[in-house]
Write a protein that holds these residues in place. Structure first.
Motif, PDB file in Angstrom:
ATOM      1  N   ILE A  38     -51.926  20.971  -2.524  1.00  0.00           N
ATOM      2  CA  ILE A  38     -53.328  21.388  -2.707  1.00  0.00           C
ATOM      3  C   ILE A  38     -54.267  20.397  -2.028  1.00  0.00           C
ATOM      4  O   ILE A  38     -55.220  20.787  -1.339  1.00  0.00           O
ATOM      5  CB  ILE A  38     -53.663  21.510  -4.214  1.00  0.00           C
ATOM      6  CG1 ILE A  38     -52.897  22.678  -4.842  1.00  0.00           C
ATOM      7  CG2 ILE A  38     -55.155  21.677  -4.430  1.00  0.00           C
ATOM      8  CD1 ILE A  38     -53.297  24.040  -4.316  1.00  0.00           C
ATOM      9  N   ARG A  39     -54.001  19.109  -2.208  1.00  0.00           N
ATOM     10  CA  ARG A  39     -54.879  18.097  -1.607  1.00  0.00           C
ATOM     11  C   ARG A  39     -54.807  18.087  -0.090  1.00  0.00           C
ATOM     12  O   ARG A  39     -55.758  17.687   0.584  1.00  0.00           O
ATOM     13  CB  ARG A  39     -54.515  16.716  -2.158  1.00  0.00           C
ATOM     14  CG  ARG A  39     -54.865  16.544  -3.635  1.00  0.00           C
ATOM     15  CD  ARG A  39     -54.420  15.195  -4.160  1.00  0.00           C
ATOM     16  NE  ARG A  39     -54.841  14.991  -5.537  1.00  0.00           N
ATOM     17  CZ  ARG A  39     -54.490  13.935  -6.274  1.00  0.00           C
ATOM     18  NH1 ARG A  39     -53.706  12.999  -5.760  1.00  0.00           N
ATOM     19  NH2 ARG A  39     -54.920  13.819  -7.526  1.00  0.00           N
ATOM     20  N   ASN A  40     -53.708  18.531   0.461  1.00  0.00           N
ATOM     21  CA  ASN A  40     -53.535  18.520   1.922  1.00  0.00           C
ATOM     22  C   ASN A  40     -54.044  19.798   2.589  1.00  0.00           C
ATOM     23  O   ASN A  40     -53.976  19.914   3.818  1.00  0.00           O
ATOM     24  CB  ASN A  40     -52.060  18.312   2.281  1.00  0.00           C
ATOM     25  CG  ASN A  40     -51.560  16.929   1.900  1.00  0.00           C
ATOM     26  OD1 ASN A  40     -52.342  15.969   1.879  1.00  0.00           O
ATOM     27  ND2 ASN A  40     -50.282  16.797   1.581  1.00  0.00           N
ATOM     28  N   CYS A  41     -54.519  20.765   1.822  1.00  0.00           N
ATOM     29  CA  CYS A  41     -55.031  22.006   2.418  1.00  0.00           C
ATOM     30  C   CYS A  41     -56.259  21.706   3.275  1.00  0.00           C
ATOM     31  O   CYS A  41     -57.140  20.931   2.870  1.00  0.00           O
ATOM     32  CB  CYS A  41     -55.395  23.009   1.322  1.00  0.00           C
ATOM     33  SG  CYS A  41     -53.959  23.719   0.489  1.00  0.00           S
ATOM     34  N   GLN A  42     -56.308  22.342   4.436  1.00  0.00           N
ATOM     35  CA  GLN A  42     -57.393  22.064   5.383  1.00  0.00           C
ATOM     36  C   GLN A  42     -58.672  22.815   5.031  1.00  0.00           C
ATOM     37  O   GLN A  42     -59.763  22.384   5.401  1.00  0.00           O
ATOM     38  CB  GLN A  42     -56.942  22.459   6.808  1.00  0.00           C
ATOM     39  CG  GLN A  42     -55.733  21.693   7.303  1.00  0.00           C
ATOM     40  CD  GLN A  42     -56.022  20.204   7.392  1.00  0.00           C
ATOM     41  OE1 GLN A  42     -57.076  19.788   7.877  1.00  0.00           O
ATOM     42  NE2 GLN A  42     -55.089  19.385   6.908  1.00  0.00           N
ATOM     43  N   GLU A  86     -59.319  28.697   2.230  1.00  0.00           N
ATOM     44  CA  GLU A  86     -58.392  29.821   2.332  1.00  0.00           C
ATOM     45  C   GLU A  86     -56.952  29.358   2.155  1.00  0.00           C
ATOM     46  O   GLU A  86     -56.146  30.007   1.472  1.00  0.00           O
ATOM     47  CB  GLU A  86     -58.577  30.509   3.687  1.00  0.00           C
ATOM     48  CG  GLU A  86     -57.806  31.810   3.816  1.00  0.00           C
ATOM     49  CD  GLU A  86     -58.192  32.839   2.775  1.00  0.00           C
ATOM     50  OE1 GLU A  86     -57.312  33.613   2.358  1.00  0.00           O
ATOM     51  OE2 GLU A  86     -59.367  32.852   2.348  1.00  0.00           O
ATOM     52  N   GLN A  87     -56.608  28.219   2.788  1.00  0.00           N
ATOM     53  CA  GLN A  87     -55.262  27.668   2.616  1.00  0.00           C
ATOM     54  C   GLN A  87     -54.999  27.330   1.148  1.00  0.00           C
ATOM     55  O   GLN A  87     -53.909  27.583   0.623  1.00  0.00           O
ATOM     56  CB  GLN A  87     -55.080  26.419   3.485  1.00  0.00           C
ATOM     57  CG  GLN A  87     -54.924  26.691   4.967  1.00  0.00           C
ATOM     58  CD  GLN A  87     -54.620  25.414   5.724  1.00  0.00           C
ATOM     59  OE1 GLN A  87     -54.332  24.369   5.133  1.00  0.00           O
ATOM     60  NE2 GLN A  87     -54.699  25.482   7.052  1.00  0.00           N
ATOM     61  N   GLU A  88     -56.002  26.750   0.511  1.00  0.00           N
ATOM     62  CA  GLU A  88     -55.836  26.392  -0.898  1.00  0.00           C
ATOM     63  C   GLU A  88     -55.615  27.635  -1.744  1.00  0.00           C
ATOM     64  O   GLU A  88     -54.738  27.663  -2.617  1.00  0.00           O
ATOM     65  CB  GLU A  88     -57.083  25.642  -1.389  1.00  0.00           C
ATOM     66  CG  GLU A  88     -56.998  25.217  -2.845  1.00  0.00           C
ATOM     67  CD  GLU A  88     -58.261  24.524  -3.308  1.00  0.00           C
ATOM     68  OE1 GLU A  88     -58.506  23.396  -2.870  1.00  0.00           O
ATOM     69  OE2 GLU A  88     -59.008  25.130  -4.101  1.00  0.00           O
TER      70      GLU A  88
END
Length: 1012
Positions: free
Chosen positions: A16-20, A23-25
């Motif tokens: 979750i923290r690495n989502c850019q 939408e990715q999250e």
């Protein structure tokens, strides 16, 4: 296994923290929710540890802001786990995800009670904490006796007892009957002897709630509260962990003084003396320091002490000390402290003995009137208004007049009213009063109500010595190149009545007075013209011997207005020209007005009532309006389903309409364009700023309340329509327990259809509901397309329309069964009775297999659907705009929180509301003017005019003025546009369109087939 489980949770958090981007999250969260949902379906195969792990993930997803609408039962079941880790997760997640009315909580009451009465202190603390956070009436009735036993138990540790006190506080707030007053008063007094400050602080919170409900039962607690304050003030036996920046337990001090304020008096002299000694110590020991945290704590204690001093009506010496302390606070740099200082000074004005002491700080208070923070400026204005008397009225009113020219327009109405009231109450002489009111009108005419200039006329008429002076001042203001219309009114009236007293002064002959007044005639609204005609008649009467040239000029004006469409203007013109030919009789008929009877000023009456803000007025008006409650909160949960491909074809099942002549009637009843034409009045030459009256008062006026008439809805398949239609229309979506989730966001679909006439209203894995609509005048025809997306039939289909009171709606037959892959058309006839923003609701239900699905959907039969755009020219616009002079036909409001957008985008948005933007009408390029025609059965065709003023430096706010000939329509249109502008991202959502536009355009019945 434990290691892999914790690793899974850690990996998910890392992902979750690495989502850019968002939408990715969302995709990662949806994937994880799907995995958790799958695991919970096989709950029997889950160990308590695995269940705990997945519930932790659900809590983390919930904390991220996503809706978690499943897994609640699993979380509640962990409460009964025998081990602490699982039980802890159960209590924490249940407290976060559920509210006090959730059905699942009832299942846990017995488990929670067992934990509370058990011997495990850790479990007791978990249970008390959860109940203290979300406990409702059922918890109060079941658990209150056990919680009380814990609180007064001598064998329980302080950790448990302080949680029990806060838990009992929650239960008391939910059901006051759980605390027996007779049996609890003595125990409450015993609790205040507690040495542990944690238990004492929690018990004091409980006491504040108890005495606010019934102080008479707890008199025995009063001396205990004073002793607690003494202990804290002297720092006796206060542990270091309860000392905050050197201040002994400031939270307990504040709560104790708050409790003392619920007791009306303190009769015991020793207790009273002890309390005042403590308060004196607090007043003397508080100062402003650099440390912000210490400031906050010390001033929280100080201002509560000030409130207690005022409550107890302390001696004048202590009051003086309080004012001196506040005088230091209003001069510091910290805005929060300045605000509190001004607010408490205003409260102290209730103690009349300290008014002279507060006057010493008048200069600093006036300085605060120029503070950058508007909240401080408002408090300074309140304080100046309250401290004003005969000795300082002149200085204060002059400062208010000077501030008026730079004040925000949101404050100017209140500022003008207060300056006028002070000038009237404390005027040292009447000529000064006239000067003040004329300056007020000159500087803020838009914000000066008619009551203010009416009052000036009364004073001047009743005081002969004042008449020449007032007429001379009015003559001076008329020489200005641009003056407000209110100034024209008052000047014309005064010169008409008393202008003859100035005959020997230069530039004050009747001809010159007539000339300077007549110059203003083209710029005024129709409501002012009758006053000017009366003035002309008075000038004619006072001109002796008659001046033939002046007489012919005035007669020509009367002749012009003899055929005016405005009845008031026409009547005056006809009567005055007839009277002016009667010679000497004119002197008797148009003699000076008699003195007004002495009565209480309407302004002084206003001084006794608080000036309403725009928000308060709007709230009052909404409660006075029709009581239809058919506004529904829609479900906005994320979609989990996917639509069928566009290649899927549906067969069409035609359903007969309730009336074979529906289409014919709709065409017959539609209004022609001639019904919406503008009424013509004599055009006036435009002034420098024909839209200047938009700077009028910001008070929101609303339509009068209307009787609600119940409307019947004809629904096929149901023989009895419930009488409580409106009540049924407000069932919140959050309480629906459908196992089927919608595809797409229901709210976005509804808002999109408010701007378009075709699209998808609702879709889930089994059915799709589309809409195609046609609107003509105050009639509408919607077709609901009910499409079965599956190879099995949909059964037990029911559709009930829940209409608001302003719409008459008739739905055709709805079949109980929709065949596989078939589409059903259901026409819906709509008639708009009157303007309103309330929304009709479709209560739709069906059964597929073992699933019974019920949804309540808002229908897009909204206000703007009954608009017909109409462009107006300047010759048509300005007479209409001037004729709608003010509230309730013309309303204005500052709208904040608007999404910044270019002016062109805002114009396109207005066009989507069916308002046509009229370029070139407003000289300011940052403003928009738009028009439309509204149709309803009560108003027929009604012209609506809108002006939006924007600030290029701050696009997040704008000022909106709406005008029409119907008060209810003006109010509803203003509120509708405000809602849309503040919620632009939702309102502007794209409408799902058919994948086969050509087919949908040629055949309305094929629209849903293309969508599916």
């Amino acid at each position: 296994m434990a290691l892999s489980g914790m690793r899974g949770l850690s990996v998910f958090i890392s992902d979750i923290r690495n989502c850019q981007n968002k939408e990715q999250e969302r995709l990662r969260v949806d994937k994880e929710l799907g995995n958790v949902r799958t695991r919970f379906k096989n709950e029997k195969g889950l160990s308590p540890y695995e269940k705990k792990k997945y519930v932790w993930k659900m809590l983390y997803i919930y904390m991220l802001g996503y809706d978690v609408d499943f897994g609640h039962m699993e979380a509640v079941s962990l409460i009964s786990a025998p081990k602490y880790p699982e039980k802890q997760v159960g209590y924490i997640v249940t407290a976060c995800l559920l509210n006090e009315n959730h059905d699942f909580l009832r299942l846990a009451i017995n488990t929670v009670r067992n934990d509370i009465i058990g011997r495990n202190e850790t479990f007791q603390c978990l249970a008390l904490t959860m109940v203290g956070n979300i406990g409702g009436r059922e918890f109060a009735e079941s658990l209150a006796p056990d919680v009380q036993k814990l609180l007064i138990s001598s064998s329980c540790r302080p950790l448990v007892r302080k949680k029990a006190a806060l838990c009992l506080l929650r239960l008391f707030r939910k059901n006051p009957d759980v605390v027996n007053v007779d049996g609890w008063a003595d125990r409450m007094a015993q609790l205040l002897d507690e040495r542990d400050l944690g238990v004492l602080t929690s018990s004091m919170s409980l006491l504040v709630a108890l005495v606010s409900n019934n102080h008479e039962a707890y008199w025995s607690c009063l001396p205990k509260c004073v002793k607690t304050l003494e202990r804290l003030a002297r720092n006796q036996d206060i542990p270091q962990e309860y000392t905050y920046y050197g201040i002994p337990s400031p939270w307990l001090q504040v709560k104790t003084m708050r409790a003392l304020q619920y007791f009306p008096t303190i009769e015991d002299p020793n207790t009273r003396r002890s309390l005042f000694e403590v308060l004196q110590r607090i007043l003397m020991g508080t100062d402003v320091v650099k440390n912000v945290n210490k400031n906050n704590a010390s001033h929280a204690v100080l201002f509560e002490a000030l409130a207690l001093v005022m409550h107890l009506d302390a001696e004048k010496e202590m009051m003086s000390q309080c004012v001196a302390l506040l005088g230091k606070f209003i001069a510091v740099r910290e805005p929060n402290i300045r605000y509190l200082g001004l607010e408490n000074m205003t409260r102290m004005l209730l103690v009349t003995d300290v008014q002279d002491i507060i006057k010493r700080h008048q200069a600093q208070i006036i300085t605060s009137l120029k503070d950058p923070d508007i909240s401080i400026r408002r408090r300074a204005l309140d304080l100046l208004y309250g401290m004003c008397d005969v000795t300082n009225a002149k200085d204060i009113v002059e400062e208010l007049l000077q501030y008026l020219s730079t004040a925000e327009f949101t404050m100017r109405e209140e500022l003008s009213l207060k300056a006028a009231i002070l000038a009237e109450k404390f005027a040292p002489d009447l000529s000064w009063y006239v000067d003040v009111i004329l300056q007020l009108i000159d500087k803020a005419g838009d914000f000066v109500s008619d009551d203010i200039w009416f009052r000036v006329v009364q004073f001047v008429t009743n005081n002969e010595d004042l008449q020449p002076y007032a007429a001379a001042k009015a003559r001076e203001y008329l020489d200005k190149p641009a003056i407000h219309e209110t100034m024209v009114k008052v000047s014309a009236y005064l010169l008409g009545e008393f202008g003859h007293l100035l005959a020997r002064r230069p530039a004050c002959s009747p001809k010159e007075i007539f000339s300077v007044i007549h110059e203003k005639l083209p710029t005024v609204s129709p409501s002012t013209i009758p006053i000017l005609l009366s003035t002309y008649a008075k000038i004619l009467m006072h001109t002796q011997p008659p001046d033939p040239e002046l007489q012919n000029q005035i007669w020509a004006i009367f002749n012009k207005y003899e055929s005016c469409i405005d009845a008031e203007i026409q009547q005056r013109a006809v009567e005055y020209i007839a009277l002016s030919r009667k010679g000497a009789a004119l002197m008797d008929i148009l003699a000076e007005m008699p003195k007004f009877p002495e009565r209480q000023s309407s302004l002084i009456k206003k001084a006794d009532t608080e000036v309403d803000t725009a928000e308060q007025s709007a709230l009052k008006l909404r409660t006075q309006q029709q009581t239809s409650s058919a506004l529904v909160v829609t479900d906005q949960r994320p979609a989990n389903g996917t639509p069928l491909s566009s290649s899927t074809q549906l067969t069409l099942v035609k359903v007969p309409s309730m009336s074979s002549t529906a289409d014919h009637n709709l065409a017959e009843q539609g209004l022609s364009h001639e019904n919406g034409t503008l009424s013509k009045v004599d055009p006036q030459p435009p002034s420098a700023d024909l839209l200047g009256d938009l700077l009028g008062p910001l008070a929101i006026e609303g339509p009068p309340s209307t009787d609600v008439q119940s409307q019947q809805t004809i629904v096929s398949g149901l023989e009895d329509v419930p009488n409580t239609i409106e009540a049924a229309a407000i069932v919140p979506f959050g309480e629906q327990t459908n196992s089927v989730q919608p595809i797409g966001n229901i709210a976005e679909r509804f808002h999109a259809l408010c701007l378009k006439d075709s699209g998808v209203l609702y879709e889930d894995p089994y059915i799709q509901i589309g809409i195609k609509a046609e609107w003509r005048a105050h009639h509408g025809r919607l077709v609901l397309f009910l499409g079965n997306k599956n190879t099995s039939p949909l059964v037990s289909v029911q559709a009930i329309i829940l209409p608001p009171s302003h719409l008459k709606m008739e739905l055709s037959l709805v079949p109980e069964t929709i065949p596989p892959r078939a589409q059903v058309q259901c026409p819906l006839e709509v008639v708009n009775l009157r303007p309103s923003r309330d929304v009709a609701v479709l209560d739709f239900s069906y059964k597929f297999g073992n699933n019974m699905i019920n949804v309540k959907l808002r229908l897009p039969a909204v206000l703007n659907k009954f608009f017909q755009p109409i462009a107006v020219t300047a010759e048509e616009f300005f007479p209409q705009w001037r004729s709608l002079s003010g509230p309730p036909l013309k309303l204005q409001e500052v709208v904040r929180g608007v999404r910044p957008m270019p002016l062109l985008d805002m114009a396109n948005l207005l066009n989507s509301f069916r308002l046509i933007v009229c370029p070139g009408l407003d000289p300011n390029p940052n403003n928009l003017v738009a028009s439309t025609t509204f149709y309803s059965e009560s108003t027929r065709a009604m012209l609506c005019l809108v002006r939006i003023e924007t600030d290029p430096a701050d696009r997040s706010q704008l000022r909106m003025t709406v005008a029409s000939g119907e008060p209810a329509l003006t109010y509803e249109l203003k509120e509708f546009m405000k809602e849309q502008l503040v919620n632009i991202p939702t309102a502007a959502a794209p409408v799902p369109q058919p994948t086969s536009p050509a087919a949908a355009a040629t055949d309305p019945g094929a629209m849903l087939a293309g969508l599916l």
